[in-house]
Design a protein around this motif. Sequence first.
Motif, PDB file in Angstrom:
ATOM      1  N   SER A  49       0.841  -1.204   0.000  1.00 48.49           N
ATOM      2  CA  SER A  49       0.000   0.000   0.000  1.00 48.49           C
ATOM      3  C   SER A  49       0.871   1.248   0.000  1.00 48.49           C
TER       4      SER A  49
ATOM      5  N   TYR B  60      -1.634  -0.863  -5.090  1.00 46.84           N
ATOM      6  CA  TYR B  60      -2.894  -0.822  -4.362  1.00 46.84           C
ATOM      7  C   TYR B  60      -3.752  -2.069  -4.565  1.00 46.84           C
TER       8      TYR B  60
ATOM      9  N   LEU C 172      -4.894   2.459   3.023  1.00 48.64           N
ATOM     10  CA  LEU C 172      -5.149   2.172   1.608  1.00 48.64           C
ATOM     11  C   LEU C 172      -6.330   2.991   1.093  1.00 48.64           C
TER      12      LEU C 172
END
Length: 971
Positions: free
Chosen positions: A625, A630, A664
């Motif tokens: 992250s 991602y 995140l």
Amino acid sequence: MKSYIGDMPGLVGRSAELQRLLAVVVHPPALAVVEGEAGIGKTRLVSELASRVGRAMFWGRCAHIREPFPLGPLLDALRDIGTGISAGGPLSPVTGALRPLLPELAGQLPPAPEPLEERAAERHRVFRALSELLGSLGEAVLVLEDLHWADEQTLAFLGYLMGDPPPRLSVVLTFRGEEVALDARTIAARAAPSVSRAQVRLEPLDVAETRELMTEILGSEGVSEEFAAYLCERTSGLPFAIQEMVALLRERGTLIRRGRGWARKAIDELNVPRALRDSVLERVARLPAEARAMVEAAAVLQVPVPVQVLTAICGLEREHALAGLEEALRSGLLSEHTALSRGAPEGSARLPGALNSSGRPAGVGFRHMLALQAVYESIALPRRQVLHGRAAEAVERLRPVPMGQVAHHLQHAGMMEEWALAADRAAAEAGRHGDDSEAARLLGDVLRDAPPEGELLERMAVRFGWACVQGLHAQPGFGQMDELLSRDLAPGVRGELHFLYGLLLERAGAAPELRREQFATAVRHLGDRPELAAWAMVGLGVPTSAGVPPAEHVYWLDRALDAAERLGDTPSLQLSVLGKVAMVLTTMGDPRWTSLTERMTRLAGGRPESRQEVVAFWSVGEETSYAGHYEVSERLLDAALRGGLKIDSSRRLEYLIRSSLAVLRYFRGQWTGLGEEIALLLDALDEQPHQRVTAELVAHCLAVARGEAEEGARKLRAAVGRAVEVGAVDALPLAAEMLLRLCRVRGEPPAEDLTGMLAGWRAKGLQPLAVRMLPALAGVLAADGRAAEAGRLCEELERELAGLDAPLAPAALAHAQGFVTGDPARFLAAAHAYDALESRYEAAQCRELAATALLGGGDDPERAGTLLRAAIAVFEELEARWDLDRAASTARRHGVAGPVRYRGGTRGYGDALSPREAEVAQLAATGLSNREIAKKLFLSPKTVDKHLSAVLRKLGLRSRAGLGQRMGGSG
């Protein structure tokens, strides 16, 4: 006249407290806490509550001498539930996990499931089973007294239980506030929002209440205020002390009643002792010798025990001992306890009177701990030691053997060698039951006060280290570890202790250099322990220490991988090492992290189940992250969360994983509901400052973005300091970025500590993480007239990042170069690169910067307007008011036409469902309750209720059933 012995006087001075407890307990789920010093009347108040509440009550009491058997008070409370189990319908199969702990209920529980290898997972299953068993009791009240003596797992279970309690259960807890652990104090604060709560603190009685209590005891209305004031002063208003003093005065024959009251002369002649201790001892002195011997034996034993144990240690013939016991019971100092905490005498079922009416062993002990302490302290040391020695022999004949009591008595008998052996056995038993904190306490006492020699010392030292590391909460014991390591130990033992010491320092957030020193020493002594050596090498590979070149970290990571290859017969450990190495390589941009992560995922079958596996998935997910991977991060963190929810009853691991998921979501611009989620995380991690740093950084960055610039920046600065202390370098770039942006907007020069961070991260080889703060740093340098310096920095980082796996680099470099050159094309290139990463907040910033540059140069105003409106739309959706105010001001200044800015707080969705409302609607349509939805989405039940009301209104529905039909759920 009311008898003092056997009958409790009426409840005095506690009517308001009783009403508060009643008002809460009858509205489950509920939690009532009664706090007060010894003798203040906590048990008396709860007993009165029991007589009025009209529900099944289940009682457990924590003992002063702990046994290496966690959850004992809860299990004692549940042993006699009998047919009450059927109130809630058929039991879930998970309750079969309680069969070994509650053999009395074996006939009513499902079959025991297969044991689990992971201790944390087994503990979590037991917690689930206990919660479901309590839920099966219908409308019931669980009372746990003396929580200041509770074992760590009992406290952890109560936190777990009240986080999601059975809907018809009320819980009542009592403790001494001055002695209770912080975990017990915070149970109520961490309870689910749906729980009704009452916190009652009992204060001493005043003169009027003392007079009323004396009247209750004496059955007379003639107690004068003067006499009551006299007694209130000498007893400090403690109800138990008042009862003891009145009993003493009656025994003396000095309570002379004249007419309807007490004469002044009688008061002056009383010469009543000031301290309760003296009154108790005077009462004891008035007993026959045989009764005094039984009272002293009970004081040494401390916990209620079978009559056979008392008679075995008092030193009297059985006939005289029984006669003395009867007299001690009549005096009111001792009383019969209807259930023993653990252990029954061999053959007790065949002895007359050995069982009480419930079929369980009856025991005898002191009526009150204050009286016990007074008697115990009055016994001369030589006699105390003799009695403790006899007590150790007597309780060792109980089945099962209460090893905690055996060790306690041997210690106080002065039998140090025997104490060490007994404590070692007790600690081993505690370890088998997963009670690591009790094992650490037992072993720590011996290692501090009477350390053995040779093999026993080494075994106890290693067991002590592991117990400290595996305990539910950090128990550093640093001083003891230093002392142990100063002894002559076998190399393997020394290496293991250094490794454990390093882990303890890591848990406590100690300086990275101290941890590194312990791991390095461990490696030198762990040649025959590849599994521990691999872990120590991973510790050396984590780049947190200043002055260590990146190549050295990589060297240790490579060695850890080599060691892991030799662990083929322990795949869980191998997987864990792979995860930790992949985590570090991600931060360095070493592309090998991808193959290691794939191997880790294959070994776990994509579903981490043990704690080691969950932590490995979480570790890699968190670092990916920060590095900008991602999609990978989301996949790993979601898997870690699913696994963590199954094994972690304390929920600590769940909160840490959710903190990483919050980071995140911040990076991806998924901010709807993020503020509330972080607030819940910060509350849940309130007592764990080292673990909550990440959530704090996100919370304060979010606060700045949403318009709380001054307060957010102040708190962000403080959180950065804490992050630096614990070595949380991976989370710092996001904080540094926001602080540097504030400097640029305010026209302030960049702070030296922030600019120095980038140099430090580059020195550690963490460029893939550090590049996140490059645009903000370049922007503030350019605004400070140092554009050339910013340009050189961009060039240097671009060279260093070449060949590294650093997905943030293209976007961040273009973003930074835009500040250096003022070229809107660079900002647009950055915006497109951020779009590819789904970094919506940064992409919007770059569009705003490009539009501002275009408008400033008078070039292509139409295109500039389009870009600015796009940025404003994202800022509105994110509720980024700080950015929105700035962008809107730019639009007004340059006459950019567009939709009117929404000023009402959160973004409006009209008749359409917001993303969060859609989530709530989908879950509600499946039949989940608001509380279940709240737990799943990590929201408060009140927020879920608000969203659900909005869903029904927007969809024109009247009920959840209609929602289920509309969305295809079960309703």
